[in-house]
Design a protein around this motif. Structure first.
Motif, PDB file in Angstrom:
ATOM      1  N   TRP A 112      -2.536  -2.614  -3.180  1.00 29.49           N
ATOM      2  CA  TRP A 112      -3.078  -3.399  -2.068  1.00 29.49           C
ATOM      3  C   TRP A 112      -3.789  -2.497  -1.054  1.00 29.49           C
ATOM      4  CZ3 TRP A 112      -0.733  -8.628  -0.321  1.00 29.49           C
ATOM      5  CH2 TRP A 112      -0.378  -9.383  -1.447  1.00 29.49           C
TER       6      TRP A 112
ATOM      7  N   ILE B 142      -6.468  -1.393   3.930  1.00 27.94           N
ATOM      8  CA  ILE B 142      -5.576  -1.543   5.082  1.00 27.94           C
ATOM      9  C   ILE B 142      -4.226  -1.979   4.537  1.00 27.94           C
ATOM     10  CG2 ILE B 142      -6.258  -3.946   5.455  1.00 27.94           C
ATOM     11  CD1 ILE B 142      -5.861  -3.518   8.424  1.00 27.94           C
ATOM     12  N   ARG B 143      -3.164  -1.643   5.236  1.00 27.10           N
ATOM     13  CA  ARG B 143      -1.857  -1.991   4.722  1.00 27.10           C
ATOM     14  C   ARG B 143      -0.933  -2.487   5.826  1.00 27.10           C
ATOM     15  NH1 ARG B 143       2.288   2.356   2.147  1.00 27.10           N
ATOM     16  NH2 ARG B 143       4.173   1.043   2.203  1.00 27.10           N
ATOM     17  N   ASP B 144      -0.465  -3.696   5.630  1.00 28.06           N
ATOM     18  CA  ASP B 144       0.585  -4.226   6.501  1.00 28.06           C
ATOM     19  C   ASP B 144       1.900  -3.784   5.872  1.00 28.06           C
ATOM     20  OD1 ASP B 144       2.472  -5.651   7.877  1.00 28.06           O
ATOM     21  OD2 ASP B 144       1.423  -7.569   7.758  1.00 28.06           O
ATOM     22  N   TYR B 145       2.415  -2.673   6.362  1.00 26.12           N
ATOM     23  CA  TYR B 145       3.568  -2.037   5.710  1.00 26.12           C
ATOM     24  C   TYR B 145       4.889  -2.682   6.111  1.00 26.12           C
ATOM     25  CZ  TYR B 145       3.178   0.237  10.242  1.00 26.12           C
ATOM     26  OH  TYR B 145       3.037   0.457  11.573  1.00 26.12           O
TER      27      TYR B 145
END
Lengths: 359, 359, 359, 359
Positions: free
Chosen positions: C111, C117-120
């Motif tokens: 992803w 971008i990463r919504d961790y």
């Protein structure tokens, strides 16, 4: 997809009724990496919301948007962006007088018959309040378009019999917004305001026309043969409440023209192919040619008028109906941001499709 | 879906170029059990084909349809109905003079730029010859509509400056077809023919307007909020080559009206709810109300004219271009069956959707 | 449509991240007139929510659903049904240890690379928490199916090496729900629980299999040739987090069979055509035949394990990673209601399509 | 879209019946500028066509493809690519013995009931002959994938009880094609041929398994949450006639594994993030991770066997039915190119979607 989604790759799915809990929507297909300006979204909603001026409906709601997903640390993630606007006034009203009445030229009869059930509270989802979702979707789309240098300007060119001719010049946003009818010509604006006040005084309503211009359009937007740019714009515009007509370029005027009058000669401008005139409205063969897109949308007069009208109730009895409360006597000024929003979503969708169809 | 499919449940996927092997299409979603009248399909194609009369292009092709699938023992099986119309003239012509020319107000420039390749033979797929697939799709749709008692009638109401007013009466099909411009009023028809002959004599072309009326419409067609009946019709009409505008009901005229003038009072007719007037054009809240649907479509003058025009070639050089050969000076008469066809497909699609959304 | 919508006519559009404001969705295409049982929806969510038993993740959220639209006086209106489940735990956690780590066999790397971008936070939208929207959509779909007498029963048949054979008998819902692993056989259930506790003790996780049976299916569901009933079910099942395989009827076992062993003889039962055996799994030629549909879905072991594993960080450095916190060591029991939900949505969609394609 | 279209942006719409005029399709969304190798398309069709070897059905048709549109001077134009394969044998047969018989485990009963009409000639469109359109669509898709360095290899790993283990090594195309069962191991191939000949001798049929590997896959293909890469592959595979199961990566085997056994450690290979093992099957979180995609598809034994079987006729009478003529006793070898074709279309569609969703 059922009828509450719009767009193929940048898709808005709207929901909500005029007097239910909330209206809102989900935007799917917004590319990741956009620094989302939520205040700009709210500003667009403020342009549409009721109670903005002396000529609009006094229903005064903040229409405050809440983003629920799809944004992380201010940036879009590529995931669906869900948003809601809570309805504040939803319990305050008595609808007993319209509950079983088919209001003339409203959706009451057709929707009741189609669905077998009627949410009579303020027209339910047939109310223009669902436009809120469109405005939010369009505000996000505009931010994408801005990264491509594409801008959209809509404004009022007619209210009732008062017509303003823009002479092919795109007005400044500030000029438009200074006018409570969104006509950038102050004299014509005053005349339009006067007409609206007059019809309100007469318990009547009035229609009008919105013109929209798109600047900075790249060559190549439009997916022939069925999803021509103008076909998607027409679909978008005629999906707006009260819209009755769409024309782009010379529109209906083209019917009376000769080819030699209508054709746009190709020329080279600054090393780029362009057209000498733009009667085509920026679209040829269904695909944008780099010139400004422009089109006009006609709106009918508001159906709700405080006059006695003949109608029928849900039992099939002839009745006389008079609308209570106060309503916008003219939707045109508040339709301007909705026209822009729908235009923005069409163009982003086509932009994304254009990217896709490359080797 | 890419841009060559139209419709959600009754879907036409068209293919083919003006001077390729064939044009044709696939209809998916046609219900099983329809006794398909292939002659009626051919009759619709004959209404659209070139060379029908002295005013039309002399390209004389039989446009004979061949059904390849989806029909067994004369009845539709529920499987896709594929059909082809072979192009007979495809190898006969020399296109060297337009190969590298962007013809004014044609798709040459926009499509070349979009796709990076150009099928210059007669405009390739940007030619109105792709309408053949629409006419076949519409002819099948009409046969479905006929089983519901729904009929569609389109006709010419304007050519250039000659305007005919139908006074709200739907003309007979025979009257329309007697006129080579498809205007049922013989006097106006003659005037229209005269104008077309005049502009042809002047190496020019002319636009016009088609009106379309749908009778026998049930209440309930239209899928709010984005797929309102009028939105799908507008999409369909603006996807037709040369279409520049769409309006339904009072259309642009509604802009100058008051609500008290525009609203349609509900009344009970023969025990059924109806409206006293039909300014709404048979659609309220995006859903049909049982009254006739009617709308108008504006067409621009044909871009191909045998006059010298300024243009640019594909290397960006300014050139002078004069079209050779003979072309229709007016597309309007031949657009009439296309308008009907697109209308028919929209309504069948909505009919099927209406069936779906029931418990 | 982008990837967050499922279904053609009964469409769920989901949204929301594990640790964002909320997860939720919009159901468009739900027929009007359904008396909606919101408690039944909540009950389904309760079956899926974390913290139900000693073997599940202790994240304890109420997962309370709020319906925002599409229901009036308890009845569906045909308009989109929007719903939200607020995330309660979203601010409580520290993600600094995974922020720049690609957790093995998670979506972090793919992803991040895809979207840039990463919504961790808890995996963002790649978390199984998005299944909440599916469960709500499925709960509505189940209520529609119930009006047709169609019921869906899923249960666990394998956890790790423990396999239960149902001998072709559909277990009772109560029996299934009595087991915290949702295996209706109490002995096998105990063994499965023991395995889960064992792997948890070993800081490990384990996979399993869910079987699903649909009873009361009418003949005729499935849209050949691409939207065969089993193709849509396979799509639905493989869209569930951690699903690795789908088989229906004899499934992979059919590969080793002879036609004479596999074919189902037609017989007349109570005056209705049926099959003597049901190796076909209730679907023939992509269309339901009136026998029970049954299929199996394989789930991999949960990727999050509290053991040190080799990995790479977002700068491309080799690292050692150990997951903190406590997680479900086995998703299978909580996947059971998700399998049912997706099945329900597929079948309602096909039911509605079946209605549409009639003359 | 009805059920005969597959794909969102690269869309195949198939048509045609086994013994109608022709089978064929329309590919919409193929990017412009591809130098189309028509011989390569024909070569794929030849791999699928009947009568290739001693073990296949002796129906010997050339299956010669004709391209009707979308290609100009050998290059794709971005317009729909229509193609037809004429049926040569369509009038040669007598179907009176199956006309009113529901053949066991065929589509006869379900399709007749669903559509109310039956094209009994060779099963009509329920015949695997419609796979021709898939193979052509896939052949075009493969040519697009080749420009990205993506290649697809499918082969037989099981026929009846004979199982071949590829030990994770991708066989050479030449090796596969040397085997008439498309198993690259010559010893196992001989065993598989022997089984097929045996079951044919016994008037029976047999099933099998096809494995497919995709090499050269970029990171990022798959559209969460519903259009995960594996979900689209599962949809595609289960839409193939006779397919009964799909699993990717460890598949059903994952159910018995521990997380510590199943997880793929991330490592840096040649400066690029990769995984040490590939139990995930090249997809994590629904999105490709750059490792090879691999999956398996189970096929049931052919339903048509020359043995007496119990059945029912269309009047509901119990009958005994014996299939006449000679049929493939095993579809698996000819399913191999169909599995590849469907895989290719899924991947091109995802590639195009991946391009679209960028700012």
């Amino acid at each position: 997809m059922a009828g509450n989604s719009f767009g193929k790759l940048f898709t808005l799915t709207g929901f909500g009724e005029s007097h239910g809990e909330a209206v809102g929507g989900v935007i799917d297909g917004c590319p990741a990496g956009l620094l989302l300006d939520v205040q700009a979204i709210q500003a667009e909603l403020n342009r549409r919301r009721p109670g903005q001026s002396k000529i609009a409906t006094p229903r005064n709601e903040a229409d405050k948007v809440e983003i629920l997903s799809g944004v992380f640390e201010g940036v879009t993630t590529g995931m669906p962006i869900a948003f809601v606007v809570r309805n504040e006034n939803q319990k305050s009203k008595d609808y007993s007088n319209i509950k079983s009445t088919y209001r003339p030229s409203h959706a009451d009869y057709t929707w009741s018959t189609k669905y077998g059930i009627r949410d009579y509270r303020g027209g339910g989802r047939s109310s223009a309040r669902e436009h809120i979702a469109r405005v939010v979707g369009g505000a996000v789309a505009k931010q994408i378009l801005a990264t491509y240098g594409i801008s959209i300007t809509a404004y009022t060119t007619q209210i009732g019999s008062v017509v303003w001719n823009d002479n092919g010049l795109v007005p400044l946003f500030e000029k438009i917004e200074q006018s409570i009818v969104r006509c950038p010509d102050s004299e014509k604006s005053d005349e339009m305001v006067a007409i609206i006040e007059q019809v309100r005084g007469e318990c009547d309503s009035v229609g009008g026309v919105v013109k929209c211009v798109v600047q900075g359009v790249p060559v190549g937007l439009g997916e022939p043969v069925f999803d021509r740019c103008q076909a998607l714009l027409a679909h978008a515009m005629l999906s707006i409440n009260a819209a009755k007509g769409f024309e782009y370029g010379m529109g209906f005027g083209a019917a009376a023209m000769r080819g030699s009058e209508h054709n746009d000669a190709f020329v080279v401008k600054d090393g780029i192919v362009g057209t000498e005139t733009n009667r085509s409205g920026g679209i040829q063969g269904g695909v944008t040619n780099g010139e400004d897109i422009y089109f006009r949308v006609a709106f009918k007069p508001v159906a709700t008028i405080a006059r006695e009208q003949k109608s029928v109730d849900s039992d099939g009895n002839a009745i006389l109906f008079t609308a209570h409360g106060r309503h916008d006597p003219c939707v045109v000024p508040r339709a301007v941001p909705v026209v822009e929003a729908m235009t923005a979503m069409v163009l982003v969708d086509l932009l994304l499709q254009t990217k896709a169809n490359k080797l």
